[in-house]
Write a protein that holds these residues in place. Structure first.
Motif, PDB file in Angstrom:
ATOM      1  N   UNK A 105       2.114  -1.474   7.003  1.00  0.00           N
ATOM      2  CA  UNK A 105       1.020  -0.646   7.533  1.00  0.00           C
ATOM      3  C   UNK A 105       1.399   0.828   7.473  1.00  0.00           C
ATOM      4  N   UNK A 106       2.664   1.131   7.716  1.00  0.00           N
ATOM      5  CA  UNK A 106       3.132   2.528   7.669  1.00  0.00           C
ATOM      6  C   UNK A 106       3.006   3.094   6.261  1.00  0.00           C
ATOM      7  N   UNK A 107       3.352   2.297   5.262  1.00  0.00           N
ATOM      8  CA  UNK A 107       3.242   2.763   3.880  1.00  0.00           C
ATOM      9  C   UNK A 107       1.794   2.994   3.483  1.00  0.00           C
ATOM     10  N   UNK A 108       0.891   2.185   3.996  1.00  0.00           N
ATOM     11  CA  UNK A 108      -0.530   2.342   3.669  1.00  0.00           C
ATOM     12  C   UNK A 108      -1.113   3.636   4.224  1.00  0.00           C
ATOM     13  N   UNK A 109      -0.430   4.242   5.192  1.00  0.00           N
ATOM     14  CA  UNK A 109      -0.898   5.512   5.757  1.00  0.00           C
ATOM     15  C   UNK A 109      -0.536   6.697   4.872  1.00  0.00           C
ATOM     16  N   UNK A 110       0.372   6.485   3.949  1.00  0.00           N
ATOM     17  CA  UNK A 110       0.862   7.588   3.116  1.00  0.00           C
ATOM     18  C   UNK A 110       0.112   7.649   1.789  1.00  0.00           C
ATOM     19  N   UNK A 111       0.318   8.761   1.057  1.00  0.00           N
ATOM     20  CA  UNK A 111      -0.217   8.845  -0.295  1.00  0.00           C
ATOM     21  C   UNK A 111       0.584   7.898  -1.181  1.00  0.00           C
ATOM     22  N   UNK A 112      -0.118   7.106  -1.987  1.00  0.00           N
ATOM     23  CA  UNK A 112       0.529   6.121  -2.858  1.00  0.00           C
ATOM     24  C   UNK A 112       0.305   6.476  -4.327  1.00  0.00           C
ATOM     25  N   UNK A 113       1.289   6.166  -5.144  1.00  0.00           N
ATOM     26  CA  UNK A 113       1.250   6.509  -6.566  1.00  0.00           C
ATOM     27  C   UNK A 113       1.632   5.306  -7.421  1.00  0.00           C
ATOM     28  N   UNK A 114       0.970   5.176  -8.548  1.00  0.00           N
ATOM     29  CA  UNK A 114       1.379   4.242  -9.593  1.00  0.00           C
ATOM     30  C   UNK A 114       2.155   5.018 -10.653  1.00  0.00           C
ATOM     31  N   UNK A 115       3.229   4.437 -11.154  1.00  0.00           N
ATOM     32  CA  UNK A 115       3.926   4.970 -12.318  1.00  0.00           C
ATOM     33  C   UNK A 115       4.014   3.840 -13.338  1.00  0.00           C
ATOM     34  N   UNK A 116       3.685   4.152 -14.592  1.00  0.00           N
ATOM     35  CA  UNK A 116       3.726   3.108 -15.611  1.00  0.00           C
ATOM     36  C   UNK A 116       4.085   3.699 -16.971  1.00  0.00           C
TER      37      UNK A 116
END
Length: 530
Positions: free
Chosen positions: A171-182
């Protein structure tokens, strides 16, 4: 045709005997004025260019529109800031937008596994969280045809790869900005819990970083999630690797964006003028590639000259900042690096390079250097090696650099330090100075199964530190000679084809020379290889 003609002229002219320049050190205001104002809009402006590897450009209309880059389009970050009366203005490079920590890492930091198949899947059921594969196999990433991180071989032409990866998200991670790298080669699609969020079409790219939108983040939930990817190899090389990351960058001091007033490009120099509140800054990037001075033509270093001018008639407290990162010395941003502080001939330097040092181990086009060392000297200023956020926050808040560390070993991209330079003008109405950036490749070229240093090193008899010392002492005379060459090339172009041709010819000069290596072979032959 024009580029080829200029290259031929360069090759033909390079054998002209050179006349030594004087050792005058006095700088002049004219060094900050181009020999002519140019209107040609270049696709990319040369900033620090020496050879095909030490080659940094700005492919933007403004220096602050993005990160400076190598000609392969890999980021080679140079950052420039000016602090005026306590307010900091960025005049070059982009703000460090994020510091990414892996939730689901890629293979550049940690091995991972996923369920995979090469059997063509119909529809999109294979990407759904509730899909139960029957004949898929657990395989190690990355998948592909060639490369140090390939654990599952795949290279057949006109074939497919499907991968499912389970990822735990808090839940804590979902509060932050998330990025995909590929990274992918060729056609690539990626799904979050069954919904497509990436579709590249037929292309291949490495290390693409994309922030998830609010709508895309809403596809994720606390607990187990499925990231699914499909890659189709059309022909040639094949590759697939992907991961999910969170932004852990703390809040930093606010930095204003300088107003770019002008940019002019001559044969040896690129001139920028920017407004930083009540002070204008002139920055000149000069590659001293004099066609009749073979030491300078092959010298692996460039000048950066800078001048500040008050626009309101008052004195202002001004500090000039220049920053770089170990990425300048890398082919891939994930390579482990070692950065150090050292002193030679009473001059302090900060330098960086890879730990592995695979000298001349790579061949082919579209690659960056990952051997040798990048150097930033304390010429007319101070230098420091420290964590990136410490460097930027200390400068923006106090106008100085943090205490330098002796050595920083870095094995993660998000922990890279900064190599930084500061010149403190103090309270001034006007002031100017310069510094140098250089790169020692240790060995520059392999020819007929033998490795050689560039011509400037005279078969190893001249060190990078001696070259720094020589170019520092001869700054004024070399800059004058550069201006003479700029004028000659521009005037010749004007005489033959007018202003537009003069600007094209001027813009091509560094481009052409920096695409070559000058060295002597074992028989004493002078060779100029593209």
């Amino acid at each position: 045709m024009k580029k080829n003609l200029l290259s031929a002229l360069a090759c033909a002219s390079i054998f002209v005997a050179c006349t030594p320049s004087s050792s005058s050190q006095t700088g002049k205001a004219e060094f900050f004025e181009p020999i002519a104002q140019t209107d040609l809009r270049l696709p990319s402006v040369p900033l620090v260019v020496s050879d095909p590897y030490f080659s940094i450009w700005s492919p933007f209309d403004k220096l602050t529109d993005g990160t400076t880059r190598h000609w392969t389009d890999m980021e080679k970050p140079l950052t420039g800031m000016l602090r005026v009366d306590g307010t900091t203005y960025r005049f070059m490079g982009a703000e460090m937008k994020y510091i990414l920590e892996p939730i689901a890492p890629m293979t550049d930091t940690e091995e991972w596994e996923g369920l995979a198949t090469h059997q063509v899947q119909r529809g999109l059921q294979w990407a759904q969280p509730d899909f139960t594969p029957s004949d898929w196999k657990m395989e190690k990433a990355a998948w592909g045809s060639d490369g140090p991180r390939i654990k599952s071989h795949w290279e057949n032409v006109n074939t497919d790869l499907y991968v499912r990866r389970e990822v735990e998200i808090s839940a804590e991670q979902l509060e932050k900005d998330l990025y995909l790298i590929y990274s992918h080669d060729d056609v690539f699609e990626l799904y979050l819990n069954g919904t497509e969020v990436v579709n590249t079409g037929n292309t291949w790219r490495k290390g693409v970083t994309e922030q998830l939108t609010a709508e895309q983040k809403a596809l994720l939930h606390e607990g187990k999630n499925v990231i699914a990817a499909h890659c189709h190899n059309t022909t040639g090389g094949a590759y697939t690797d992907f991961g999910l990351f969170e932004d852990v960058k703390p809040a930093s001091v606010q930095v204003q964006i300088a107003e770019q007033k002008s940019v002019d490009v001559t044969a040896t120099s690129s001139y920028y003028t920017v407004a930083c509140g009540p002070v204008e800054l002139d920055v000149v990037f000069t590659a001293p590639m004099l066609i009749d001075d073979l030491d300078l033509l092959s010298a692996p270093m460039n000048y950066i000259s800078y001048q500040v001018r008050s626009t309101d008639g008052s004195e202002h407290d001004v500090q000039f900042y220049l920053g770089a990162t170990p990425i300048i010395a890398l082919n891939e941003s994930s390579q482990p690096t070692v950065s150090t502080s050292l002193t030679e001939n009473n001059v302090k330097y900060v330098r960086t390079g890879t730990i592995q040092q695979p000298i001349l181990a790579k061949i082919g086009d579209g690659i960056c250097i990952d051997w040798g060392y990048f150097y930033m000297p304390a010429i007319n200023g101070e230098v420091s090696l420290a964590p990136a956020l410490d460097v930027e926050n200390t400068f923006t808040s106090e106008g100085r650099l943090p205490e330098a560390q002796e050595k920083i070993i870095c094995r993660k991209t998000n922990e890279m330090p900064d190599l930084a330079y500061v010149h403190n003008f103090g309270k001034v109405q006007q002031g100017s100075s310069f510094t140098l950036l250089g790169y020692d490749e240790v060995e520059d070229i392999e020819y007929m199964y033998r490795q050689y240093k560039g011509y400037w090193a005279h078969e190893g008899k001249v060190s990078i530190f001696q070259m720094f010392d020589d170019l520092t002492k001869r700054y004024s005379s070399i800059m004058q000679d550069c201006r003479k060459l700029d004028q000659r090339i521009y005037d010749d172009g004007m005489a033959v084809g007018g202003k537009e041709y003069a600007e094209i010819l001027s813009a091509s000069y560094r481009h052409v020379i920096a695409a070559h290596k000058l060295f002597c072979d074992a028989d004493g032959n002078l060779l100029f290889f593209s």
